[in-house]
Design a protein around this motif. Structure first.
Motif, PDB file in Angstrom:
ATOM      1  N   ALA A 117       1.054  -1.261   0.019  1.00 16.18           N
ATOM      2  CA  ALA A 117      -0.021  -0.175   0.310  1.00 16.18           C
ATOM      3  C   ALA A 117       0.895   1.073  -0.534  1.00 16.18           C
ATOM      4  O   ALA A 117       0.349   2.467  -0.298  1.00 16.18           O
ATOM      5  N   ALA A 118       1.924   1.101   0.972  1.00 20.72           N
ATOM      6  CA  ALA A 118       3.147   2.566   0.765  1.00 20.72           C
ATOM      7  C   ALA A 118       3.245   2.304  -0.721  1.00 20.72           C
ATOM      8  O   ALA A 118       3.413   3.604  -0.933  1.00 20.72           O
ATOM      9  N   VAL A 119       3.564   1.513  -1.316  1.00 12.10           N
ATOM     10  CA  VAL A 119       4.460   1.717  -2.906  1.00 12.10           C
ATOM     11  C   VAL A 119       3.445   2.330  -3.363  1.00 12.10           C
ATOM     12  O   VAL A 119       4.039   3.303  -4.310  1.00 12.10           O
ATOM     13  N   CYS A 120       1.991   1.405  -3.299  1.00 11.37           N
ATOM     14  CA  CYS A 120       1.385   2.141  -4.539  1.00 11.37           C
ATOM     15  C   CYS A 120       1.023   4.047  -4.015  1.00 11.37           C
ATOM     16  O   CYS A 120       0.765   4.185  -4.831  1.00 11.37           O
ATOM     17  N   GLY A 121       0.966   4.714  -3.347  1.00 12.19           N
ATOM     18  CA  GLY A 121       0.738   5.711  -2.511  1.00 12.19           C
ATOM     19  C   GLY A 121       1.651   6.667  -2.374  1.00 12.19           C
ATOM     20  O   GLY A 121       1.417   7.465  -2.305  1.00 12.19           O
ATOM     21  N   LYS A 174      -6.974   1.848  -1.581  1.00 13.70           N
ATOM     22  CA  LYS A 174      -8.273   1.221  -2.314  1.00 13.70           C
ATOM     23  C   LYS A 174      -7.704  -0.245  -3.186  1.00 13.70           C
ATOM     24  O   LYS A 174      -8.292  -0.347  -4.170  1.00 13.70           O
ATOM     25  N   GLN A 175      -6.050   0.586  -3.640  1.00 11.66           N
ATOM     26  CA  GLN A 175      -5.936  -0.458  -4.547  1.00 11.66           C
ATOM     27  C   GLN A 175      -5.811  -1.225  -4.011  1.00 11.66           C
ATOM     28  O   GLN A 175      -5.965  -2.794  -4.725  1.00 11.66           O
ATOM     29  N   ILE A 176      -4.671  -1.552  -2.829  1.00 14.48           N
ATOM     30  CA  ILE A 176      -4.172  -3.098  -2.072  1.00 14.48           C
ATOM     31  C   ILE A 176      -5.955  -3.941  -1.983  1.00 14.48           C
ATOM     32  O   ILE A 176      -5.676  -4.550  -2.480  1.00 14.48           O
TER      33      ILE A 176
END
Length: 383
Positions: free
Chosen positions: A319-323, A333-335
């Motif tokens: 989630a941190a990588v996506c955010g 939301k992606q996760i």
């Protein structure tokens, strides 16, 4: 052709869980007998009493958390002072003697003792701690080459006896027995006709004669001692489940866990032909009841809580990588979208199904043929 002269349960230990003793005052008799036994000089063997209609000898000491130890020719009984419904350990621990089991059958012996216990205690359950199954064959004691004849899957693969501790016993020039394994399963092959004379269990000869013994030929016993850890892996907890699983227990012990074979040229040792007499042992599982194809379920040491902590850490990082570039809300939301899509997919459920066999310790080569065929037809392994 080898004749089976006897088969059955030769040793049985059951713990009975008790919620309440019906008449706690009756235990004063045991207390007094225990005191009297302790006062006897020169190693007295206990005090004789009659308790709820049965004769016993009460020992001077208890054992392993049990206050009283009672014995007679049929059973040995350990009794705890407090009844707690089996919360810590079974309050009544009964060891059934071989002669009692053979004279009555295990089912009758257990039901009779349980009924008797019910006259002075409220039984709420039972747990099988040990069960020894055996078959007596009319044949001379075989000479087994431990380096070549013994093939086992005791470690989850086909191999020689090397990983299965084995002992060989002799008396002069005469082979008298073999012992295989340790811990929750122990296999024994020994000269029962000799052991009967030494241990003064001549009553076995009456059982054999009833089944056609001529009174002279040698008897070889094959026996498997099964303790609680293994029994639980075979879906056995109480005595009722044991009676339902005996056929499968014998099938597993004599087909998968230990086999005696004729040395062959095939590199796959499990394809070597079994000794003729061992074929009789292997095919006699129906003497213990119907075999349902139950698989030994050896649970591996996976901790659910620990796995969930690992999963949480991985999802947090994802989630941190996506955010990083699109913001916290987008990353979460992606996760959520990815995991929901994956968890509800057919592929995920199939992968879970396959992983269940690994987690449960059931490798494909260990599954009975009937189970493998069922899986091919769409059957599923369930916990």
């Amino acid at each position: 052709m080898y004749t089976v002269l006897g088969s059955g349960v030769d040793s049985l230990v059951i713990g009975f869980c008790v919620s309440q003793y019906r008449d706690i005052e009756s235990f004063k008799i045991l207390e007094q007998a225990k005191t009297d036994a302790g006062e006897k000089l020169f190693g007295g063997k206990g005090t004789s009493i009659t308790w709820f209609g049965k004769p016993f000898v009460v020992h001077a000491r208890g054992t392993k958390g049990y206050e009283w130890v009672l014995e007679n020719g049929d059973v040995s009984i350990c009794i705890a002072r407090k009844a707690e419904g089996g919360r810590i350990y079974p309050e009544i621990y009964v060891t059934f003697r071989a002669e009692y089991l053979w004279a009555n059958t295990a089912r009758t012996a257990v039901y009779d003792i349980k009924h008797w216990i019910g006259t002075w205690a409220i039984v709420v359950g039972d747990k099988v701690s040990r069960c020894d199954l055996c078959i007596d064959l009319e044949m001379n004691m075989p000479s087994i080459n431990l380096a070549q004849d013994v093939v086992t899957r005791a470690r989850g693969k086909t191999e020689y006896y090397g990983s299965l501790p084995a002992e060989h016993y002799v008396n002069g020039q005469r082979d008298t027995g073999y012992r295989f394994g340790q811990g929750s399963i122990i296999g024994r092959i020994y000269d029962k006709s000799l052991e009967v004379v030494i241990s003064q269990k001549e009553w076995f000869q009456t059982i054999w004669s009833t089944n056609g013994w001529n009174g002279e030929s040698a008897i070889t016993r094959v026996e498997f001692q099964c303790r609680r850890d293994f029994l639980k892996e075979m879906s056995v907890d109480d005595f009722w489940s044991l009676t339902e699983r005996m056929g499968d227990i014998w099938r597993y012990c004599a087909q998968d866990w230990l086999t005696i074979r004729t040395h062959g040229n095939d590199s796959h040792r499990y394809r070597w032909a079994m000794k003729d007499w061992w074929n009789t042992i292997t095919n006699s599982f129906d003497l213990f009841g119907e075999a349902y194809g139950i698989v030994r379920y050896k649970k591996n040491s996976f901790r659910y809580e620990h796995l969930m902590k690992q999963a949480r850490g991985v999802l947090l990082t994802a989630a941190a990588v996506c955010g990083v570039s699109l913001g916290t809300n987008y990353g979460c939301k992606q996760i959520d979208f990815e995991t929901d899509k994956w968890f509800n997919s057919k592929e995920f459920k199939v992968e879970v199904q396959n992983r269940m066999a690994l987690v449960g310790g059931m490798k494909e080569e260990k599954l009975p043929i009937i189970v493998m065929e069922a899986i091919k037809l769409g059957g599923q392994l369930i916990n």
